[in-house]
Design an enzyme around this catalytic site. Structure first.
Site, PDB file in Angstrom:
ATOM      1  CG  ASP A 302      23.633  -1.115 -40.870  1.00 34.67           C
ATOM      2  OD1 ASP A 302      22.596  -0.419 -40.830  1.00 34.67           O
ATOM      3  OD2 ASP A 302      23.704  -2.203 -40.277  1.00 34.67           O
TER       4      ASP A 302
HETATM    5  C1  BGC Z   1      20.550  -2.051 -38.862  1.00 34.43           C
HETATM    6  C2  BGC Z   1      20.052  -2.350 -40.247  1.00 34.43           C
HETATM    7  C3  BGC Z   1      18.808  -1.544 -40.513  1.00 34.43           C
HETATM    8  C4  BGC Z   1      19.139  -0.082 -40.338  1.00 34.43           C
HETATM    9  C5  BGC Z   1      17.984   0.828 -40.664  1.00 34.43           C
HETATM   10  C6  BGC Z   1      20.681  -0.560 -38.597  1.00 34.43           C
HETATM   11  O1  BGC Z   1      20.927  -0.283 -37.273  1.00 34.43           O
HETATM   12  O2  BGC Z   1      21.773  -2.690 -38.645  1.00 34.43           O
HETATM   13  O3  BGC Z   1      19.832  -3.711 -40.406  1.00 34.43           O
HETATM   14  O4  BGC Z   1      18.319  -1.838 -41.782  1.00 34.43           O
HETATM   15  O5  BGC Z   1      19.533   0.151 -39.009  1.00 34.43           O
HETATM   16  O6  BGC Z   1      16.993   0.747 -39.739  1.00 34.43           O
END
Ligand code: BGC
Length: 765
Positions: A302
């Site tokens: 993530d």
């Molecule tokens: C989130 C993810 C997301 C990623 C990219 C993160 O902060 O937890 O679910 O896909 O950002 O935007």
């Protein structure tokens, strides 16, 4: 789309011109066209890998954000110049938050034409509930229990996003959650692993289609692995500490369902699980996902979660964090910059095996080949298609259909709904009623502000009544996630008088209240689950002059609605329904669509009951033996049950269940049937739900668990026999060794219209 410079290169090669020195470092177009069509992707991957330097392989594992800060904090060293430099060197395998054919093509061109090997980028984006044309938020869609519609919604989202240059979505989020304080419940399928698994499967199928290399499908990403939805006290990014049984029986099943559906990527999670951050968790990523489940796609971290293992207290420094993440099986680094900066040295000094780098790079390349990016890196970059496809009428129709199916009727006393179409004075009250942005909900990066149909507009399409609108104290809606503060009015009551005056004269008052679009979603945890701001006061002020109120709720999570249930005649749970929100709501209010949604999460009576979920355990003291006894599992101030249980939802018609039969066919097969009759006056749909209770087992089982459902449409007075087959899969469970077992014993089977149904049959296996 044919790449000119590649063709020129190929011609040079064909004529044996010596200047064609990229023989083994051939550009991708040359390479793929020279391969025989029967050659398997695995061979192509291996051949390419053999030509790559260590740095280039690590480059595949590096993902950068586009050149603006969209869905997370940009690292301080995240300057654009560095990113361009890395792109040109082939040190970037993927970009996220890049969109629009022109932008994507520009960056893809660098990867394909300026790097030594010309390996195309995979372009990721959070296509969560649509791209520009938005469907309801995922929690709302889940309330439809309509797997075909949910699949279709993902298909539409994929087609629209793929037309904008994107080929990979960070969806579906399949985190089970029992905590409405957590803002991200809006992005999942609710509290139940069975429903969650079915929906997870449908969404992956919808995004990926039957041909991943088609220009209108996307690679899907099951996230967040794992237990992110079990954040302590519902506080975003918080610790998850759960036992084996919950992990195996509640958290894992939807993830496993995505693997069964052929999902090509996984995202790990920000949280730690039982003391180990998910990003550095070997058990989750190598043992379970890549080992037991034989997942052969790749895992992306993530946003910055590799680096975050330092504040977690798990990694000493950047180098250590990179080492632990890669060893644990995180294949791609989203915006930590740590793989690109640290991995080569770690391999050289022997702390990280090169085999792990090879494995990660292979997994990423495999998905790129499957997407067809090596055949045509610009296949998602057709400007004409972008123009024709985005915002298509057909997408709006699909969005409207999904929105109507997502609405849940929570209360309808004296058949106040549907509204009469003629001769009524209708007062419409509340800022959310005219709001054209909030209905888009959270995760709407590519949607335009003010692009949703408001409830006001939806209701204006019905001209037989006199409609008067009182907006009452605007909310500030927030344009994008980071550039504008999201505010809700907490003080201004200056327009109450006007609303009261309008309400006084009305036959029926429709009040649209709830959360604004960004009050749920990532980073949007709440400790209070009432109506925010002055909305409750407004509601009660209106109620004092006119009790004939239809409350239409716009929200991204379960709310606490005791006062509302007690006082108001009609309540409609309309979530955040996306682009066609107002049309869907109006059609339901006026009875042109009979609601059939059922709650995918329990609605508590008090925040203090959370986590509250229907499939809980019994305890040794589940019920009060006599009315005066204190010592049983309960609260002094609130009863144990939720206000609205999981699976609950009304219709304009009524249904009757009868003749439940359960027949044991063998030790691992049970046939169940029930008769459903439409006893009301409207045609309607009912979600027939089957729950199982395993009375005793080597690991205690929940009081009941959903094990089957079917969406049935009946005309008035029509009846139908519905059949279910329970097999080992439904009858068994995971024990604490992580083995799936079916233990003989006594079971109860319940069938009905929600999780509290009492119609039951007992069997012994
Ligand atoms: C989130 C993810 C997301 C990623 C990219 C993160 O902060 O937890 O679910 O896909 O950002 O935007």
């Amino acid at each position: 789309m044919i790449n000119q410079s590649l063709i020129i290169g190929l011609i040079f090669c064909l004529f044996g011109i010596q200047s064609c020195k990229k023989v083994d470092s051939t550009t991708t177009k040359e390479r793929s066209s020279s391969l025989s069509s029967v050659e398997h992707i695995e061979q192509k991957v291996t051949r390419l890998l053999n030509q790559m330097t260590l740095e280039e392989k690590i480059g595949q594992m590096n993902q950068y954000n586009g050149f603006w800060d969209l869905t997370g904090p940009a690292p301080s060293n995240g300057d654009a110049a560095k990113k361009y430099e890395h792109l040109r060197k082939g040190y970037v395998g993927s970009m996220l938050n890049l969109r629009g054919v022109e932008n994507v093509r520009k960056i893809q061109k660098i990867a394909v034409e300026e790097t030594r090997l010309g390996i195309p980028l995979i372009i990721g984006f959070d296509v969560i509930h649509g791209y520009e044309t938005l469907s309801p938020i995922p929690l709302a869609e889940s309330a439809s229990w309509d797997l075909e519609a949910i699949k279709k919604s993902a298909e539409v989202a994929a087609e629209e996003a793929a037309a904008a240059g994107i080929n990979w979505t960070f969806a579906p989020m399949v985190d089970i959650s029992r905590d409405a304080r957590w803002g991200r419940v809006m992005e999942g399928a609710g509290e139940d692993p069975y429903l969650g698994s079915k929906i997870a499967f449908a969404r992956v199928q919808g995004f990926q289609g039957s041909d991943l290399s088609h220009h209108s499908t996307l690679a899907a990403c099951a996230k967040h692995f794992a237990a992110y939805g079990f954040a302590e006290s519902g506080r975003e990014y918080n610790t998850a500490d759960i036992g084996t049984s919950t992990l195996n029986n509640s958290v894992f099943p939807p993830f496993q369902a995505t693997v069964d559906a052929g999902v090509r990527t996984f995202m790990n999670s920000f949280n730690e699980l039982n003391g180990i951050p998910a990003t550095g968790n070997t058990y989750l990523q190598r043992d379970i996902l890549k080992g037991k489940w034989e997942f052969d796609g790749f895992v992306v971290s993530d946003w910055g979660s590799i680096e975050e293992m330092i504040p977690h207290g798990y990694a000493k420094d950047n180098k250590h964090a990179a080492q632990m993440a890669v060893n644990a099986g995180s294949d791609m680094d989203m915006e930590s910059y740590l793989y690109v900066n640290e991995l080569a040295n770690l391999v050289r000094e022997g702390t990280v095996k090169e085999a792990y780098i090879d494995d990660a790079a292979k997994r990423i390349l495999r998905v790129k080949f499957e997407l067809g990016l090596f055949d045509d890196p610009y296949k998602y970059c057709d400007a004409q298609r972008e123009k024709e496809v985005i915002g298509q009428q057909a997408f709006h129709e699909a969005s409207l259909d999904m929105a109507k199916k997502s609405i849940v009727l929570l209360k309808n006393e004296n058949q106040l709904l549907p509204l009469k179409k003629q001769g009524q004075k209708i007062a419409l009250i509340g800022a959310l009623a005219s709001d054209k942005t909030s209905p888009l909900g959270s995760w709407r990066i590519a949607a335009k502000d003010n692009s949703a149909v408001s409830v006001l507009e939806g209701m204006q399409a019905y001209t037989g009544n006199q409609l008067t609108y009182a907006k009452v104290a605007d909310v500030s809606l927030g344009k994008t996630k980071f550039t504008e503060e999201v505010k809700i009015n907490t003080t201004d009551k200056s327009e109450f008088t006007q609303a009261i005056a309008v309400a006084k004269k009305a036959d029926v008052v429709v009040m649209v209240l709830g959360e604004i679009g960004y009050q749920s979603g990532e980073g949007r945890s709440r400790t209070e689950l009432g109506l925010p701001g002055v909305q409750q006061e407004l509601l009660e002020a209106v109620y004092n002059v006119n009790k004939n109120i239809v409350l239409v709720l716009n929200n991204g999570r379960p709310l606490v609605l005791n006062w509302h249930q007690e006082h108001l005649p009609a309540i409609v749970e309309a979530w955040q329904l996306g682009t066609q929100s107002g049309n869907a709501i109006a059609q339901v209010l006026y009875g042109d669509y009979n609601p059939s949604g059922k709650l995918p999460m329990s609605f508590p009576r008090a925040v203090g009951q959370i986590p509250i979920y229907y499939n809980h355990k019994n305890t040794g003291r589940p019920i009060m033996p006599t009315p005066s006894t204190v010592f049983w599992s309960h609260y002094q101030d609130v009863e144990n049950t939720p206000l609205y249980p999981f699976g609950f939802g009304l219709s304009y018609t009524t249904f009757e269940y009868s003749d439940l039969q359960a027949q044991v066919v063998s030790t691992n097969e049970v046939n169940v049937s029930v008769t459903l009759r439409n006893t009301g006056t409207f045609t309607g749909k009912e979600v027939v739900q089957l729950y199982l209770k395993d009375h005793y087992a080597s690991v205690t089982r929940p009081v009941r668990e959903l094990k089957g459902f079917e969406l049935v449409r009946l005309e008035p007075n029509e009846h139908k026999k519905i059949s279910f087959k329970l097999t080992e899969k439904e009858l068994g469970f995971y024990n604490n060794a992580g083995d799936f077992v079916l233990e003989p014993g006594d079971f109860s089977i319940f069938v009905g219209g929600d999780s509290t149904t009492n119609l039951q049959s007992k069997i012994t296996l």
